[in-house]
Design an enzyme around this catalytic site. Sequence first.
Site, PDB file in Angstrom:
ATOM      1  N   GLU A   1      -0.323   8.008   9.152  1.00  0.00           N
ATOM      2  CA  GLU A   1       0.837   7.556   9.916  1.00  0.00           C
ATOM      3  C   GLU A   1       2.118   7.671   9.077  1.00  0.00           C
ATOM      4  O   GLU A   1       3.173   8.079   9.582  1.00  0.00           O
ATOM      5  CB  GLU A   1       0.639   6.114  10.381  1.00  0.00           C
ATOM      6  CG  GLU A   1      -0.429   5.947  11.452  1.00  0.00           C
ATOM      7  CD  GLU A   1      -1.859   6.075  10.931  1.00  0.00           C
ATOM      8  OE1 GLU A   1      -2.761   6.331  11.749  1.00  0.00           O
ATOM      9  OE2 GLU A   1      -2.078   5.930   9.704  1.00  0.00           O
TER      10      GLU A   1
ATOM     11  N   GLU B   1      -0.712  15.181  -5.237  1.00  0.00           N
ATOM     12  CA  GLU B   1      -1.788  14.259  -4.851  1.00  0.00           C
ATOM     13  C   GLU B   1      -2.191  14.497  -3.404  1.00  0.00           C
ATOM     14  O   GLU B   1      -3.384  14.514  -3.067  1.00  0.00           O
ATOM     15  CB  GLU B   1      -1.335  12.810  -5.031  1.00  0.00           C
ATOM     16  CG  GLU B   1      -2.381  11.807  -4.558  1.00  0.00           C
ATOM     17  CD  GLU B   1      -1.972  10.355  -4.727  1.00  0.00           C
ATOM     18  OE1 GLU B   1      -2.704   9.478  -4.224  1.00  0.00           O
ATOM     19  OE2 GLU B   1      -0.926  10.099  -5.353  1.00  0.00           O
TER      20      GLU B   1
ATOM     21  N   GLY C   1     -27.829  15.400  16.437  1.00  0.00           N
ATOM     22  CA  GLY C   1     -28.532  14.428  17.264  1.00  0.00           C
ATOM     23  C   GLY C   1     -28.819  13.153  16.485  1.00  0.00           C
ATOM     24  O   GLY C   1     -28.063  12.755  15.601  1.00  0.00           O
TER      25      GLY C   1
ATOM     26  N   ALA D   1      13.835   0.103  -5.752  1.00  0.00           N
ATOM     27  CA  ALA D   1      13.145   1.310  -6.208  1.00  0.00           C
ATOM     28  C   ALA D   1      13.625   1.739  -7.586  1.00  0.00           C
ATOM     29  O   ALA D   1      12.848   2.245  -8.402  1.00  0.00           O
ATOM     30  CB  ALA D   1      13.351   2.442  -5.199  1.00  0.00           C
TER      31      ALA D   1
ATOM     32  N   GLN E   1     -25.486  27.257  24.930  1.00  0.00           N
ATOM     33  CA  GLN E   1     -24.073  27.655  24.978  1.00  0.00           C
ATOM     34  C   GLN E   1     -23.152  26.555  24.456  1.00  0.00           C
ATOM     35  O   GLN E   1     -22.160  26.835  23.774  1.00  0.00           O
ATOM     36  CB  GLN E   1     -23.680  28.015  26.416  1.00  0.00           C
ATOM     37  CG  GLN E   1     -22.297  28.646  26.520  1.00  0.00           C
ATOM     38  CD  GLN E   1     -21.931  28.990  27.950  1.00  0.00           C
ATOM     39  OE1 GLN E   1     -21.798  28.092  28.779  1.00  0.00           O
ATOM     40  NE2 GLN E   1     -21.787  30.280  28.238  1.00  0.00           N
TER      41      GLN E   1
ATOM     42  N   GLY F   1       0.828  -1.202   0.000  1.00  0.00           N
ATOM     43  CA  GLY F   1       0.000   0.000   0.000  1.00  0.00           C
ATOM     44  C   GLY F   1       0.856   1.243   0.000  1.00  0.00           C
ATOM     45  O   GLY F   1       1.366   1.665  -1.036  1.00  0.00           O
ATOM     46  N   SER F   2       1.058   1.813   1.186  1.00  0.00           N
ATOM     47  CA  SER F   2       1.874   3.023   1.281  1.00  0.00           C
ATOM     48  C   SER F   2       3.331   2.762   0.907  1.00  0.00           C
ATOM     49  O   SER F   2       4.048   3.675   0.508  1.00  0.00           O
ATOM     50  CB  SER F   2       1.802   3.578   2.706  1.00  0.00           C
ATOM     51  OG  SER F   2       0.488   3.989   3.027  1.00  0.00           O
TER      52      SER F   2
END
Length: 389
Positions: free
Chosen positions: A379, A254, A351, A188, A291, A141-142
């Site tokens: 994260e 992005e 509510g 990479a 209030q 993923g990341s």
Amino acid sequence: MTNPAEILGLPKPAWAADEVGMLYDMAHRFMSEEIAPRYDEFEKNEMVDRESWLKAGAAGLLCASMPEEYGGSGGTFAHESAIIEAIGHVGVDGFGIGLHSSIVAPYILHYGSEEQKKKWLPKLATGELIGAIAMTEPGAGSDLQGVKTRAEKDGNQYKVNGSKTFITNGQLANFIIIVTKTDPEKGAKGTSLIVVETDEVEGFERGRNLDKIGLKANDTSELFFNDMRVPTSNLLGHEEGQGFVQLMQQLPQERLQIGTGAIAMIERALAQTIDYVKERKAFGKAIIEFQNTQFKLAELKTEATIGRVFYNDCVARHINGGLDPVTASMAKYWLSDLQGKVVDECLQLHGGYGYMNEYPIARMFRDARVQRIYGGTNEIMKLLIGRSL
């Protein structure tokens, strides 16, 4: 109804003046008249139909930041921001224009050959091509360095094998940028970006339209590549192995765009909630007169104002070429966190009605949650920021 664009009472930044403001008005009108009336249908079908994409293209709402010579409107990210903000203010967040125009198209503009730009960008601008970018995999993923999808050169073609998941616009997209390994041994440096026009290839398969908590109107899919053959001319960049660098260069925009969606929804949630608490009564008086309600909304409006000022500054810096990855990560994480907080507090002020799907705040509550996950989890954003210390 209170106008979300004016709820904070701030002056427009320099980048939002003149034609950008006019574009916002046009985009807001288009989303209100063409998309919003059918949005429940799109949510039920779990995608915005192709006709709407073509209408958006005809209205000049796709690829606004692409040069006119390639079919775009010749604008900047400010113009893309105006369109994405209009989507968020109207409440049609599942229309995946933002990814198409300001994430997919820029890869072609910045890294494509002249031939590729002339071939693809005009069709992206009209909506004839609908764009997606296939990064995430079931096991990656990341951490983009962990992708397993492989492209092997075979003559003048690549043979691509692998799978992707959570791909935005995945059911409709017929133009997909694939993050793949062309040399797995190099890590990479062995990553490349390869474009596939899905209407023209064999070995490409779409999986199911994924059943998500929110953003139901946005098709999000699994994709499979089984000996899929793609011309080597579809490689982005002048040589293999440039993909990871290309991704790192484009991810700040992005992440800033995720901030765009966040601040737009924050403003819409506030506007709708203020309207609601002025009308709803409890113990013989309007909820706004209590209030606690005033204090809560005072806190939220203050934080929203801070968020908008920060966002506006990020856009100004980005347009001038000065938005660094760390600040973009701050914008993504902080604004999406704030979005979750504001929407949750606004739902509470509704509510029991806030928990009912007939009230827009309920949909916002569902749609907001993914913002802290995609584009790199919050994260991971903190990890990137931490490395700069």
